[in-house]
Design a protein around this motif. Sequence first.
Motif, PDB file in Angstrom:
ATOM      1  N   ARG A  93      -4.165 -41.008  35.408  1.00  0.00           N
ATOM      2  CA  ARG A  93      -3.550 -41.694  36.541  1.00  0.00           C
ATOM      3  C   ARG A  93      -3.920 -40.958  37.831  1.00  0.00           C
ATOM      4  O   ARG A  93      -4.086 -39.750  37.842  1.00  0.00           O
ATOM      5  CB  ARG A  93      -2.034 -41.742  36.386  1.00  0.00           C
ATOM      6  CG  ARG A  93      -1.569 -42.680  35.298  1.00  0.00           C
ATOM      7  CD  ARG A  93      -0.058 -42.798  35.246  1.00  0.00           C
ATOM      8  NE  ARG A  93       0.645 -41.527  35.138  1.00  0.00           N
ATOM      9  CZ  ARG A  93       0.815 -40.851  33.994  1.00  0.00           C
ATOM     10  NH1 ARG A  93       0.337 -41.337  32.874  1.00  0.00           N
ATOM     11  NH2 ARG A  93       1.470 -39.719  33.984  1.00  0.00           N
ATOM     12  N   GLU A 104      -0.297 -46.139  39.359  1.00  0.00           N
ATOM     13  CA  GLU A 104      -0.784 -46.730  38.119  1.00  0.00           C
ATOM     14  C   GLU A 104      -2.308 -46.873  38.079  1.00  0.00           C
ATOM     15  O   GLU A 104      -2.858 -47.319  37.082  1.00  0.00           O
ATOM     16  CB  GLU A 104      -0.122 -48.085  37.861  1.00  0.00           C
ATOM     17  CG  GLU A 104      -0.393 -49.141  38.908  1.00  0.00           C
ATOM     18  CD  GLU A 104       0.610 -49.120  40.054  1.00  0.00           C
ATOM     19  OE1 GLU A 104       0.458 -49.966  40.940  1.00  0.00           O
ATOM     20  OE2 GLU A 104       1.517 -48.287  40.085  1.00  0.00           O
ATOM     21  N   ILE A 106      -6.117 -45.941  37.499  1.00  0.00           N
ATOM     22  CA  ILE A 106      -6.707 -45.101  36.466  1.00  0.00           C
ATOM     23  C   ILE A 106      -8.092 -44.628  36.914  1.00  0.00           C
ATOM     24  O   ILE A 106      -8.887 -45.410  37.428  1.00  0.00           O
ATOM     25  CB  ILE A 106      -6.824 -45.887  35.143  1.00  0.00           C
ATOM     26  CG1 ILE A 106      -5.451 -46.325  34.653  1.00  0.00           C
ATOM     27  CG2 ILE A 106      -7.551 -45.098  34.085  1.00  0.00           C
ATOM     28  CD1 ILE A 106      -4.542 -45.208  34.224  1.00  0.00           C
ATOM     29  N   ASN A 150      -0.829 -36.112  33.917  1.00  0.00           N
ATOM     30  CA  ASN A 150      -1.421 -37.355  34.403  1.00  0.00           C
ATOM     31  C   ASN A 150      -2.478 -37.912  33.451  1.00  0.00           C
ATOM     32  O   ASN A 150      -2.915 -39.039  33.631  1.00  0.00           O
ATOM     33  CB  ASN A 150      -2.061 -37.156  35.770  1.00  0.00           C
ATOM     34  CG  ASN A 150      -1.055 -37.111  36.884  1.00  0.00           C
ATOM     35  OD1 ASN A 150       0.118 -36.869  36.649  1.00  0.00           O
ATOM     36  ND2 ASN A 150      -1.492 -37.333  38.095  1.00  0.00           N
TER      37      ASN A 150
END
Length: 174
Positions: A93, A104, A106, A150
Amino acid sequence: MNFLRPSAFYQYLVTYQSIRWMPCQSWAFLWWPSLDSLMRLLVIVLLWSMCAEIRHIPSSSMYPTLRVGDRVIIERASYYIRRPAINDIIIFRAPTQQPGFREEEIFIKRIVARAGDLVEIVPRGHVYVLGDNRNKSFDSHNWGTLPVKNIVGRYVMSCYRPSGNHPHKDRKGT
C-alpha cells in the motif's frame, strides 16, 4: 539377445489377464467428478482466494522485469511466516505520508535493503524498495523507507503478458 525387445516377464505383466486384478478396470471414473473431488476443488479455490490474488502492472517502474499491462500472481501468506528478503518483489500500500496517493493504492517494487542495512539507515520494521526502472520509479529514494506493515504480498509469477506492449512506445507505435 536383443536388449531393445521387451523381456518375457514384462510381456507377461502387461497382458490383459494380468490387468484383471486391478481395482479400476474402467477409466470412466475420471469423466464424472465425485463429491470428494468437488470438495477438494472447493478447498483449493478457498485457499487460493485467501492466499493469492491477481494484479495488473499499471506503470513501467519495474521494466524490464515487469511490463505495463502484465498480470501477476501475488501471494499474501509468506510474510506471516518469514521476514521480507532482499530482491523480493513486493506489492504494498502507498505510504500514508505521501500527498496525492490514497491509502488503498498499490505499488510493486523490489526490496533492496532491510532493517539494519546501510543504503539509507533503515529502521527496524521497515524496508527500502526501488523499482527496476530507477529513472521512472516513484519509490524509496523519493519518500524514504517503507513500513513492513504496508506490504500486501509477494510477487510469484506473471500469468499473462500482452503481446506488442512496450512501455517506451506510445499507442501509435512510435
